[in-house]
Design a protein around this motif. Sequence first.
Motif, PDB file in Angstrom:
ATOM      1  N   ALA A 246      -5.831  23.748  11.505  1.00 58.06           N
ATOM      2  CA  ALA A 246      -5.018  22.370  10.816  1.00 58.06           C
ATOM      3  C   ALA A 246      -5.863  21.238  10.828  1.00 58.06           C
ATOM      4  CB  ALA A 246      -4.335  22.389  12.885  1.00 58.06           C
ATOM      5  N   PHE A 247      -7.597  21.731  11.048  1.00 58.88           N
ATOM      6  CA  PHE A 247      -8.347  20.372  10.448  1.00 58.88           C
ATOM      7  C   PHE A 247      -7.933  19.847   9.371  1.00 58.88           C
ATOM      8  CE2 PHE A 247     -12.347  18.176   9.685  1.00 58.88           C
ATOM      9  CZ  PHE A 247     -12.632  18.455  11.101  1.00 58.88           C
ATOM     10  N   ALA A 248      -7.967  20.165   8.550  1.00 55.85           N
ATOM     11  CA  ALA A 248      -7.587  19.797   7.090  1.00 55.85           C
ATOM     12  C   ALA A 248      -6.452  19.301   6.736  1.00 55.85           C
ATOM     13  CB  ALA A 248      -8.262  20.413   5.519  1.00 55.85           C
ATOM     14  N   PRO A 249      -5.418  19.850   6.841  1.00 62.59           N
ATOM     15  CA  PRO A 249      -3.627  19.320   6.604  1.00 62.59           C
ATOM     16  C   PRO A 249      -3.283  17.874   7.829  1.00 62.59           C
ATOM     17  CG  PRO A 249      -3.723  21.694   7.313  1.00 62.59           C
ATOM     18  CD  PRO A 249      -4.805  21.730   7.420  1.00 62.59           C
ATOM     19  N   ARG A 250      -4.608  18.402   8.873  1.00 65.97           N
ATOM     20  CA  ARG A 250      -3.953  17.041  10.022  1.00 65.97           C
ATOM     21  C   ARG A 250      -4.643  15.794   9.137  1.00 65.97           C
ATOM     22  NH1 ARG A 250      -5.416  19.622  15.279  1.00 65.97           N
ATOM     23  NH2 ARG A 250      -3.456  19.826  16.539  1.00 65.97           N
ATOM     24  N   LEU A 251      -5.803  16.022   8.757  1.00 64.20           N
ATOM     25  CA  LEU A 251      -5.884  13.943   7.770  1.00 64.20           C
ATOM     26  C   LEU A 251      -5.393  14.048   6.766  1.00 64.20           C
ATOM     27  CD1 LEU A 251     -10.046  16.176   7.541  1.00 64.20           C
ATOM     28  CD2 LEU A 251      -9.152  14.365   9.089  1.00 64.20           C
ATOM     29  N   LEU A 252      -5.005  14.897   5.781  1.00 64.30           N
ATOM     30  CA  LEU A 252      -4.148  15.329   4.817  1.00 64.30           C
ATOM     31  C   LEU A 252      -2.650  14.398   5.415  1.00 64.30           C
ATOM     32  CD1 LEU A 252      -4.404  18.431   2.804  1.00 64.30           C
ATOM     33  CD2 LEU A 252      -5.344  16.175   2.621  1.00 64.30           C
ATOM     34  N   GLY A 253      -2.648  13.931   7.192  1.00 62.10           N
ATOM     35  CA  GLY A 253      -1.380  13.863   7.654  1.00 62.10           C
ATOM     36  C   GLY A 253      -0.621  14.509   7.784  1.00 62.10           C
ATOM     37  N   LEU A 254      -0.294  15.420   8.006  1.00 56.41           N
ATOM     38  CA  LEU A 254       0.469  16.554   8.490  1.00 56.41           C
ATOM     39  C   LEU A 254       0.514  16.038   9.600  1.00 56.41           C
ATOM     40  CD1 LEU A 254       2.167  18.291   6.377  1.00 56.41           C
ATOM     41  CD2 LEU A 254       0.482  20.110   6.853  1.00 56.41           C
ATOM     42  N   ARG A 255       1.500  17.214  10.379  1.00 53.96           N
ATOM     43  CA  ARG A 255       1.520  17.126  11.747  1.00 53.96           C
ATOM     44  C   ARG A 255       3.114  17.400  12.125  1.00 53.96           C
ATOM     45  NH1 ARG A 255      -2.540  14.575  11.681  1.00 53.96           N
ATOM     46  NH2 ARG A 255      -3.348  12.544  12.307  1.00 53.96           N
ATOM     47  N   GLY A 256       3.377  17.460  14.142  1.00 58.32           N
ATOM     48  CA  GLY A 256       4.870  17.963  14.225  1.00 58.32           C
ATOM     49  C   GLY A 256       5.473  19.917  13.872  1.00 58.32           C
TER      50      GLY A 256
END
Lengths: 356, 465
Positions: free
Chosen positions: A96-106
């Motif tokens: 989830a590290f990179a998707p989180r940085l792209l603003g992905l949540r939940g």
Amino acid sequence: MTLSLRALTKSYAGRLALAEVDAELPAGGYTCLMGASGSGKTTLLRIVAGLERQDRGSVLLDGRPLDDLPAERRPVHTLFQDYALFPHLDAADNVAFAPRLLGLRGRELTARVRALLADVGLDMSFETRKPAAMSGGEQQRLALARALAGEPRWLLLDEPLAALDRPLRAGLRRLLRDVTRRRGLGCLHVTHDPEEALALADRLLVFGGGRLLAAGAPAALYAAPPSLPVARLLGEITPEPGGDGWLRPEHLRLAVGGASKDMSPSTCPEDHALNDMPHGPADLPRGSGASDRPAARALGTVRAVACLGDRWEVEVDIGGRVHLSRVPGDPRCGPGEPACVTWDRARVLRFAGHEP
Amino acid sequence: MSRPHAALWLAGLLLWAFAALAAPAAGLVLAAAEPGTPVRLPTLLAIAGDSLVLAAALAGLALALAYPLARAVTAPWLLLFVMIAPLARAIGALALGLSPGTGAVALARLAGDVPLAALLLRARLRTRPRSWLDAAADLGAGPWRRFVTVEWPHLRPAYALAAVCLVLLALGDATIAAVAGGGKRFTLGLALREAVLLDAHPRRAAAIAALFAAIAVPCAWALARGLRAAGRSRDDRQPPAARAGLAVLVVCAAPIAALVVPAVTWPLGQGDALLAAQLPATLASAGASAVLAAALGCVTGLAAPARWSPALLLPLALPPAVYGAAWLVTAQQLGWRPGPLLTFVTLLPGQVAIAHAGAAAAFADLGRLADAARDLGAGPAARARWLWWPLARPIGAALALVAFALALGDAGAAGFTSGPGGSTLAVGLEILGRGGDLGAVPRWALALGLVPLLAAALAALLRRR
């Protein structure tokens, strides 16, 4: 997105690691970068990733220079040789590290993480595991999922299979090919293993001493390498009996007790050592007029026989020089027995100034 | 790993070099340049020779005992013993019944020196070439032959580094020599204290400090190299255990153990009240400097270029007495008064250095994680939040506790800077110890000796949480 390398040059403490490297890597293609240790291939990968800065030259993606973009803003992700998994994060958080940085949540983030883990063959039980509690193969899969999670345009792979044992390596090689092809992802894969490079690549770049020695389709480069160093990097070669050329060991047929075993792709495609390659053996270029020329033959004495698992290796002494022949089945001969070797003259590799 | 903001880092290094090294050195040099009585070189050399003989003998003994200890006890336990204040060890040696003199000094020194040497050896033992040892055994070499041909050449740099560190510490020691020596042993550290506090002779102090600096600079460089090598070893191979070293540990623990009975048999008295009054300010000052030092140590350990390590570690190689003397003379030049602030300024570089050493060793291999984070799109803020903060937090807390224990137990530097009243607990305790207060001294010395144990317990608790 086409990745272009223009005159890339890099030196460390006066030692040239990369010298004027030019290459055009097509979008969605799988390019392998091959070379011995210290040939500059990892340096090239790190320059493309933005983790190193080149002294001269440029890296372009679809014609747009990446040189001034820091590593974190480049649309490329790397699968590191030692995986570089974050030890304090569990598998799901690593992915989830990179998707989180792209603003992905939940839920969206959870769904993507699970899909990626499943894609690389890791089930839900792995989600809460820390990297330290995973085997080498599992860590490699996790690192692949993590690199893919940020949806890069290009995936850079730095000897990702080097630390794995042979059976695991073959399985993960196939996984790599499937996962990246399914996504239409451009891949730049650094390796020193010719088998890995030949099996995976659409296009092969061979490096030596920081220079690009050869580039082309892997099967073509294997069959007709432009120089002796390239020929040696791509596989073993043996001197042509009584001649000034070189042969691949599988092209030196062995006749013991009247039976000749031909390993050349045209006559024995099902046994060919390269049957793991993405291209069929029929793609291998043949020398012009091959069928016109008679096969050459020479007599010698078997020096040693070794079983390599899926094939056998026979050392034949001809006129005081040792020649290697590889055959798919038991050659049924032993040291000291006479043997006859034959070869197709069209298969002989000749390099100016490099006689055996 | 590429390092952005190189100019900022360079400015930081220059600031550090000025505040931690150049300012105290300049003050001492300027004071020495003023007219005054010349240095009596033969006397100084005689003191240096005498204290060098003792230091070399103790270092040799400590190095011999360190090898079995390094194989018997893990690094956290060794660190625990290193962190025990020299003052507590000195008072403990006397509590064992030894009369003040060479024997008491030797025991007090060895109780800290042997664990320190063992700690350095153990770090080196983690990288021992096991395959070479196996090959030697396979070729028929017995244990002694294997040690001589493989293990000893591998351990030699750690032995050399430990020898230099121990000799420096022994030469620069003022606390143990003052308390356990009872005036019978004289070290360069005591000579420094005498030159500054009793004789007000900055020229002599500068000469002694220059002698220490000449040894400390290569020592800091060697320390940086040793730390990098230990940090690079990520295979977590522990050296083979040998129980013989546990006996050495018992000897090292003896001075502190000897304090238990006298600590509980005396009623509270005037000395207790005096020391208790100094406790809040000492705790506050040591706590504040420890937190600041741990933060700076972690930042520099994570991000400062490796070539800066010798400069950052130099205060660790200089005995506290040299620092204290240099800062006191500088403060006198600047018109500052001795007190808590000067003690804080004096102790901080050493604390930062030890925090940097710990952080550099712990984070030596993390450059690849930074590369991975950058590659995945993490900018500086994201890296700080998702990578460095969670990784550095437990290490930073442990380093803060180490720095805290060091500051709390220091009397070597604070003996110069705290002023005539003895504004820190350790300095007050040393004064009472020399005065022969048998009630409060063992009690407070035991408390000081147990601080590292409490710090370690707290660190373990933090780690578990």
